[in-house]
Scaffold this active site. Sequence first.
Site, PDB file in Angstrom:
ATOM      1  N   HIS A   1       0.838  -1.204   0.000  1.00  0.00           N
ATOM      2  CA  HIS A   1       0.000   0.000   0.000  1.00  0.00           C
ATOM      3  C   HIS A   1       0.873   1.253   0.000  1.00  0.00           C
ATOM      4  CE1 HIS A   1      -2.862   2.953   1.925  1.00  0.00           C
ATOM      5  NE2 HIS A   1      -3.584   2.501   0.911  1.00  0.00           N
TER       6      HIS A   1
ATOM      7  N   ASP B   1      -6.167   1.598  -2.264  1.00  0.00           N
ATOM      8  CA  ASP B   1      -6.907   1.364  -1.024  1.00  0.00           C
ATOM      9  C   ASP B   1      -7.717   0.076  -1.078  1.00  0.00           C
ATOM     10  OD1 ASP B   1      -5.800   3.697  -0.098  1.00  0.00           O
ATOM     11  OD2 ASP B   1      -7.671   4.846  -0.112  1.00  0.00           O
TER      12      ASP B   1
END
EC number: 3.1.1.4
Length: 144
Positions: free
Chosen positions: A75, A119
């Site tokens: 991420h 996300d």
Amino acid sequence: MYPAHLLVLLAVCVSLLGASDIPPLPLNLYQFDNMIQCANKGKRATWHYMDYGCYCGSGGSGTPVDALDRCCKAHDDCYGVAEDNGCYPKWTLYSWQCTENVPTCNSESGCQKSVCACDATAAKCFAEAPYNNKNYNINTSNCQ
């Protein structure tokens, strides 16, 4: 006006002045929080992911300690690519929906699409990775 009312008014004004120095939470983090809750069916509060391993939370370095920490590193790396492309991931709002505990992006182009994908991928990864309580709030000086 009664003196008590003036004191309350003064207290409100002073507290508002003080609050202006507090930086706001980046807007996108609210969406990311909701995506995480969508994917993990609300089983684990998002704050559990904020200080986990070497990468979950602010910053990151070294080798991820497990699969969940690898999700956080991926991420971080994804946000890094978005930033390299001129996006501001923590401030970019996007359109998405939660269907049967799967976050799905509706944003079709640009920064919104790429940040949403970062996300959504992370939220799904968090939901699939085992959570090891021993890796919560570890001493990050050991992250080499």
